[in-house]
Design a protein around this motif. Structure first.
Motif, PDB file in Angstrom:
ATOM      1  N   GLN A 322      13.873  51.788  65.099  1.00 46.57           N
ATOM      2  CA  GLN A 322      13.751  52.728  63.990  1.00 46.57           C
ATOM      3  C   GLN A 322      14.602  52.292  62.798  1.00 46.57           C
ATOM      4  OE1 GLN A 322      14.841  56.506  65.668  1.00 46.57           O
ATOM      5  NE2 GLN A 322      13.026  56.632  66.996  1.00 46.57           N
ATOM      6  N   GLN A 323      15.856  51.933  63.069  1.00 46.68           N
ATOM      7  CA  GLN A 323      16.740  51.520  61.979  1.00 46.68           C
ATOM      8  C   GLN A 323      16.286  50.198  61.361  1.00 46.68           C
ATOM      9  OE1 GLN A 323      20.611  51.470  63.773  1.00 46.68           O
ATOM     10  NE2 GLN A 323      20.864  53.705  63.628  1.00 46.68           N
ATOM     11  N   ARG A 324      15.795  49.267  62.198  1.00 44.05           N
ATOM     12  CA  ARG A 324      15.348  47.984  61.657  1.00 44.05           C
ATOM     13  C   ARG A 324      14.129  48.147  60.754  1.00 44.05           C
ATOM     14  NH1 ARG A 324      12.129  43.251  64.590  1.00 44.05           N
ATOM     15  NH2 ARG A 324      10.589  44.861  64.215  1.00 44.05           N
ATOM     16  N   ALA A 325      13.175  48.996  61.171  1.00 43.11           N
ATOM     17  CA  ALA A 325      11.988  49.215  60.348  1.00 43.11           C
ATOM     18  C   ALA A 325      12.371  49.765  58.985  1.00 43.11           C
ATOM     19  CB  ALA A 325      11.024  50.161  61.074  1.00 43.11           C
ATOM     20  N   GLU A 326      13.312  50.704  58.960  1.00 41.10           N
ATOM     21  CA  GLU A 326      13.749  51.262  57.691  1.00 41.10           C
ATOM     22  C   GLU A 326      14.462  50.210  56.836  1.00 41.10           C
ATOM     23  OE1 GLU A 326      14.177  54.163  54.785  1.00 41.10           O
ATOM     24  OE2 GLU A 326      12.982  54.160  56.632  1.00 41.10           O
ATOM     25  N   LEU A 327      15.299  49.391  57.493  1.00 38.89           N
ATOM     26  CA  LEU A 327      16.029  48.358  56.765  1.00 38.89           C
ATOM     27  C   LEU A 327      15.088  47.290  56.209  1.00 38.89           C
ATOM     28  CD1 LEU A 327      18.720  47.116  55.909  1.00 38.89           C
ATOM     29  CD2 LEU A 327      18.827  45.976  58.137  1.00 38.89           C
ATOM     30  N   VAL A 328      14.106  46.868  57.012  1.00 41.07           N
ATOM     31  CA  VAL A 328      13.151  45.857  56.546  1.00 41.07           C
ATOM     32  C   VAL A 328      12.351  46.366  55.358  1.00 41.07           C
ATOM     33  CG1 VAL A 328      11.044  44.620  57.193  1.00 41.07           C
ATOM     34  CG2 VAL A 328      12.984  44.659  58.746  1.00 41.07           C
ATOM     35  N   ARG A 329      11.934  47.630  55.429  1.00 41.92           N
ATOM     36  CA  ARG A 329      11.188  48.200  54.311  1.00 41.92           C
ATOM     37  C   ARG A 329      12.022  48.206  53.034  1.00 41.92           C
ATOM     38  NH1 ARG A 329      10.958  52.745  51.745  1.00 41.92           N
ATOM     39  NH2 ARG A 329      12.537  53.696  53.093  1.00 41.92           N
ATOM     40  N   GLU A 330      13.286  48.631  53.151  1.00 40.35           N
ATOM     41  CA  GLU A 330      14.151  48.655  51.973  1.00 40.35           C
ATOM     42  C   GLU A 330      14.416  47.247  51.446  1.00 40.35           C
ATOM     43  OE1 GLU A 330      17.642  50.722  53.074  1.00 40.35           O
ATOM     44  OE2 GLU A 330      16.668  52.698  53.236  1.00 40.35           O
ATOM     45  N   MET A 331      14.623  46.279  52.349  1.00 39.04           N
ATOM     46  CA  MET A 331      14.894  44.905  51.915  1.00 39.04           C
ATOM     47  C   MET A 331      13.676  44.289  51.227  1.00 39.04           C
ATOM     48  SD  MET A 331      17.079  43.410  55.142  1.00 39.04           S
ATOM     49  CE  MET A 331      17.110  41.775  54.423  1.00 39.04           C
ATOM     50  N   ASN A 332      12.488  44.557  51.777  1.00 40.83           N
ATOM     51  CA  ASN A 332      11.279  44.018  51.151  1.00 40.83           C
ATOM     52  C   ASN A 332      11.074  44.594  49.756  1.00 40.83           C
ATOM     53  OD1 ASN A 332      10.696  42.440  53.367  1.00 40.83           O
ATOM     54  ND2 ASN A 332       9.330  43.940  54.297  1.00 40.83           N
ATOM     55  N   GLU A 333      11.287  45.902  49.641  1.00 40.44           N
ATOM     56  CA  GLU A 333      11.141  46.519  48.330  1.00 40.44           C
ATOM     57  C   GLU A 333      12.164  45.956  47.349  1.00 40.44           C
ATOM     58  OE1 GLU A 333      11.498  50.657  48.950  1.00 40.44           O
ATOM     59  OE2 GLU A 333       9.506  50.905  49.871  1.00 40.44           O
ATOM     60  N   HIS A 334      13.397  45.786  47.826  1.00 42.15           N
ATOM     61  CA  HIS A 334      14.442  45.257  46.950  1.00 42.15           C
ATOM     62  C   HIS A 334      14.163  43.804  46.559  1.00 42.15           C
ATOM     63  CE1 HIS A 334      18.408  44.940  45.183  1.00 42.15           C
ATOM     64  NE2 HIS A 334      18.665  43.872  45.919  1.00 42.15           N
ATOM     65  N   ALA A 335      13.727  42.990  47.532  1.00 43.67           N
ATOM     66  CA  ALA A 335      13.445  41.579  47.230  1.00 43.67           C
ATOM     67  C   ALA A 335      12.272  41.446  46.275  1.00 43.67           C
ATOM     68  CB  ALA A 335      13.150  40.828  48.535  1.00 43.67           C
ATOM     69  N   ALA A 336      11.219  42.249  46.487  1.00 44.49           N
ATOM     70  CA  ALA A 336      10.070  42.178  45.584  1.00 44.49           C
ATOM     71  C   ALA A 336      10.458  42.588  44.173  1.00 44.49           C
ATOM     72  CB  ALA A 336       8.945  43.070  46.114  1.00 44.49           C
ATOM     73  N   ALA A 337      11.276  43.622  44.065  1.00 44.59           N
ATOM     74  CA  ALA A 337      11.708  44.061  42.741  1.00 44.59           C
ATOM     75  C   ALA A 337      12.574  43.011  42.059  1.00 44.59           C
ATOM     76  CB  ALA A 337      12.466  45.386  42.862  1.00 44.59           C
ATOM     77  N   GLU A 338      13.497  42.411  42.818  1.00 44.22           N
ATOM     78  CA  GLU A 338      14.349  41.369  42.242  1.00 44.22           C
ATOM     79  C   GLU A 338      13.539  40.155  41.807  1.00 44.22           C
ATOM     80  OE1 GLU A 338      17.442  40.291  44.895  1.00 44.22           O
ATOM     81  OE2 GLU A 338      18.788  41.885  44.207  1.00 44.22           O
ATOM     82  N   LYS A 339      12.561  39.757  42.637  1.00 38.84           N
ATOM     83  CA  LYS A 339      11.744  38.603  42.286  1.00 38.84           C
ATOM     84  C   LYS A 339      10.935  38.859  41.022  1.00 38.84           C
ATOM     85  CE  LYS A 339       8.160  35.525  44.100  1.00 38.84           C
ATOM     86  NZ  LYS A 339       7.258  35.245  45.244  1.00 38.84           N
TER      87      LYS A 339
END
Length: 725
Positions: A322-339
């Protein structure tokens, strides 16, 4: 029961049983059996190896002491198979062990084959023709085996082959190539092997690769296998020897009884352990592993209610997912925004930098063109004035040449900033490449091969032909500098479609003609490729380039409504791909060179409005010398005052486009109100787009590009007054 306690009890039970059994076996017979076996194994293996080496000497002696060598050489040279048939036949080999012989020509082709056993397979060569010389002619001895099918079902045979090259008898030092090659093979099977074995209790058997079970000597016997390789060094089988020993047999029987006792007990114990481990440890662990591999925490749902370690582990794993799924979602959103932000910032910075440099270059070039107009114009007047005095005319000529060179640099700056005045027309891009081929070859040198591929169908584009030729020449010169030791320059045209599936930066979808210039030079790294279109950027040494060549290419292409893409890697050359919009329509021919301008014989009036004093004075001097009545001012308001107060009818207005008080468009409109029939000629260093920004779209006008020569001014004035477009 907890897992740790269960594992501890199971391991303790297993360790007790195995330690007891091992000690009992060690106390009983292990020492005796090992000592006896070790004492005899070395001697027996040595005797086995010596026996098989002795069997191989039969073939070795046969090929080394061949008494018919002289006759064989002659038979090979004369292709006399009759001699070979008389030498090797059933009569000459009667009573001999089963043998086979193969004789080859020098080229590896088979000359003669014979075997004193009925086997059709032996009539063929065991070696392909291209392998005979490589294998038989090498320095080390030739020895290989190959399996042979038997006519008796279930019976297997093996052929041992050795060979030597065939030479002349006088060639003791082997200084000449062999005349051929001789191979002899001995045919082995189990009966032949048993016939040569010494008396005793030993056994020998050929074990082939496709046989599943080797000989079984029992617990008291000894085994030794000699690997047999084919001509490629791959194992085709084993020659396996076994031997039985009475003392070892007795020790083996005693050890076997003890071993069987321990085995039965160990098997029963392991069955119990296996069932316990399967239930308490293995099954839960498999469920955990499968859940982790498949990333499916629902598999652990039956274990969540347990109180032991596996229950706690199941709850932790589900929480982790559960925690990993939430973390991966946040990281993907953050990485896409930064890129996306980084890419946007890079594009914006690059666009702003190029735009700023372009504006600066265009402004500097425009102001410099005013100075060059005066320099080139007065130098031309001085050349005309001192035409009869070469000594006095030479300084004016040098000034004129320097001005033209400076004008070339300003044109390059204007090209980069897309502010040069183009004369676009419908042109055939293939024809330009073909016509430019010879000139380009002279420019870049004979050490570089030019390959032209005008492959585009209907390659019509609208552009300034002179500027497109400059683009090709600049790219060719740039490629030449990247290939100092020579190479290949390819120029190709082709039709392309830009759409969503094949996008090109800064280009709208549609049909384009692509001009590709490819070299095999040194290539560029990413940092250099990002800056190649910047003006004054160059990788050459001091004094070897202005850094405007590729900047000019960029400006011309963009001003022609095209795009340019660069592909390059360090050490792999470069490709410049230019996209120009494809147009329909007939190709426009080149304009006819105008005749020398005539002077005014009607005394037309010309109004000159130019804020740059040197340019204004030059224009007035030139026109007055040609017989025109000239009125001049530096401001539009002053021009209107002169027209109203002096009530002069002018025939032509010559005006700059950008001036402090009012631009050329306003001046032309006001003059047209007073003198409706007056024609307009603008002198400017800006492009048509910049003129349109000044409000000139609705006016009928012609443009003379700065800097200009007196002859160009006089000719253009005459064309405008005479109504020549």
């Amino acid at each position: 029961m907890r897992v740790r306690t269960t594992i501890f009890l199971l391991m303790l039970l297993a360790a007790t049983a195995f330690v007891a059994g091992l000690f009992q076996l060690k106390r009983a017979e292990a020492d005796k059996l090992e000592a006896a076996t070790a004492a005899m194994r070395g001697v027996w293996k040595n005797s086995v190896r010596a026996f098989w080496r002795n069997q191989g000497r039969v073939l070795q002696k046969m090929i080394e002491d061949m008494p018919v060598r002289e006759g064989l050489v002659g038979a090979l040279l004369d292709n006399n198979k009759k001699w070979a048939e008389d030498t090797w036949n059933d009569r000459t080999l009667a009573g001999s062990a089963p043998f086979a012989f193969w004789v080859y020509h020098r080229d590896g082709s088979l000359f003669y084959a014979y075997a004193n056993t009925p086997q059709d397979e032996l009539k063929n060569s065991p070696l392909p023709p291209d392998a005979v010389e490589k294998m038989v002619g090498r320095d080390r001895p030739l020895l290989f085996y190959f399996p042979l099918k038997s006519n008796i079902p279930g019976k297997r045979r093996l052929v041992e082959v050795q060979g030597v090259p065939i030479r002349q008898s006088w060639d003791h030092r082997q200084e000449t190539p062999p005349e051929g090659y001789f191979l002899a093979g001995r045919i082995w099977d189990d009966e032949e092997l048993a016939r040569v074995l010494p008396p005793g209790r030993g056994q020998a058997q050929f074990v082939f690769q496709d046989q599943s079970a080797p000989l079984d000597s029992g617990s008291s016997g000894m085994q030794y296998a000699i690997p047999l390789s084919d001509r490629l060094g791959q194992e085709v089988g084993l020659l396996q020897f076994t031997n039985e020993n009475g003392q070892l047999e007795e020790l083996g029987r005693r050890s076997e009884r003890i071993f069987q006792t321990l085995l039965v007990g160990a098997l029963a114990l392991f069955v119990v352990l296996l069932l316990l481990l399967e239930s308490a440890v293995v099954h839960p662990l498999r469920r955990v592993i499968k859940s982790l591999h498949t990333e499916n925490p629902s598999l652990l749902e039956p274990m969540r209610g347990q109180d032991g370690e596996f229950g706690e582990l199941a709850r932790l794993i589900q929480l982790f997912f559960q925690q990993r799924a939430e973390l991966v979602r946040e990281m993907n959103e953050h990485a896409a925004a930064e890129k996306a932000l980084h890419e946007s910032e890079e594009m914006l910075r690059h666009s702003q930098k190029m735009e700023a440099v372009g504006r600066l270059a265009g402004g500097v070039a425009h102001d410099f063109n005013n100075l060059l107009t005066a320099i080139i114009g007065y130098a031309a007047l001085l050349r005309q004035r001192f035409a009869d005095n070469p000594a006095a005319c030479q300084p004016a000529e040098l000034i004129h040449q320097a001005g033209e060179q400076a004008a070339g640099l300003t044109r390059q700056l204007l090209a980069f900033s897309r502010k040069q005045l183009l004369q676009p027309k419908v042109i055939d891009l293939n024809a330009i490449i073909i016509n430019l081929h010879r000139l380009l070859q002279r420019i870049i040198g004979e050490h570089i091969e030019i390959v032209a591929q005008p492959d585009a169908a209907d390659p019509c584009v609208k552009a300034d032909p002179g500027q497109i030729e400059q683009v090709i020449v600049n790219l060719g010169v740039n490629a030449r500098d990247a290939m100092p030791r020579g190479g290949r320059l390819g120029i190709r045209t082709r039709n392309v479609v830009v759409d969503a599936a094949h996008p090109v930066p800064d280009l709208a979808p549609g049909d384009y003609v692509a001009l590709e210039v490819t070299d095999t030079g040194e290539g560029m790294d990413a940092e250099t490729k990002a800056r190649i279109f910047e003006p004054f950027f160059t990788t050459k040494g001091p004094g070897k380039g202005t850094g405007l060549g590729l900047a000019t290419v960029y400006g011309i292409v963009r001003q022609s409504h095209g795009g340019i893409v660069v592909e390059s890697e360090r050490g792999r050359g470069s490709t410049f791909r230019i996209y120009l919009p494809k147009v329909e329509g007939p190709v426009e021919t080149a304009a006819i060179v105008p005749a020398p301008a005539r002077t005014s014989d009607r005394g037309e009036s010309v109004l000159v409005v130019e804020d740059e004093e040197m340019v204004r004075v030059l224009v007035c001097d030139i026109l007055q010398h040609q017989g025109y009545r000239v009125l001049a001012t530096d401001r539009g308001s002053e021009a209107f005052r002169m027209l109203r107060e002096e009530k002069v009818t002018i025939h032509l207005l010559i005006s700059d486009v950008v001036m402090p008080e009012m631009n050329g468009a306003v001046v032309a409109q006001r003059v047209h109100e007073i003198c409706p029939r007056a024609r307009v000629l603008f002198v400017s260093g800006y492009s048509e787009n910049d003129m349109a920004d000044q409000g000139l779209e609705a006016l009928a006008f012609q443009v003379l590009q700065k800097p200009f020569t007196p002859d160009a001014l006089v000719r253009k004035v005459r064309e405008v007054l005479d109504g020549v477009d």
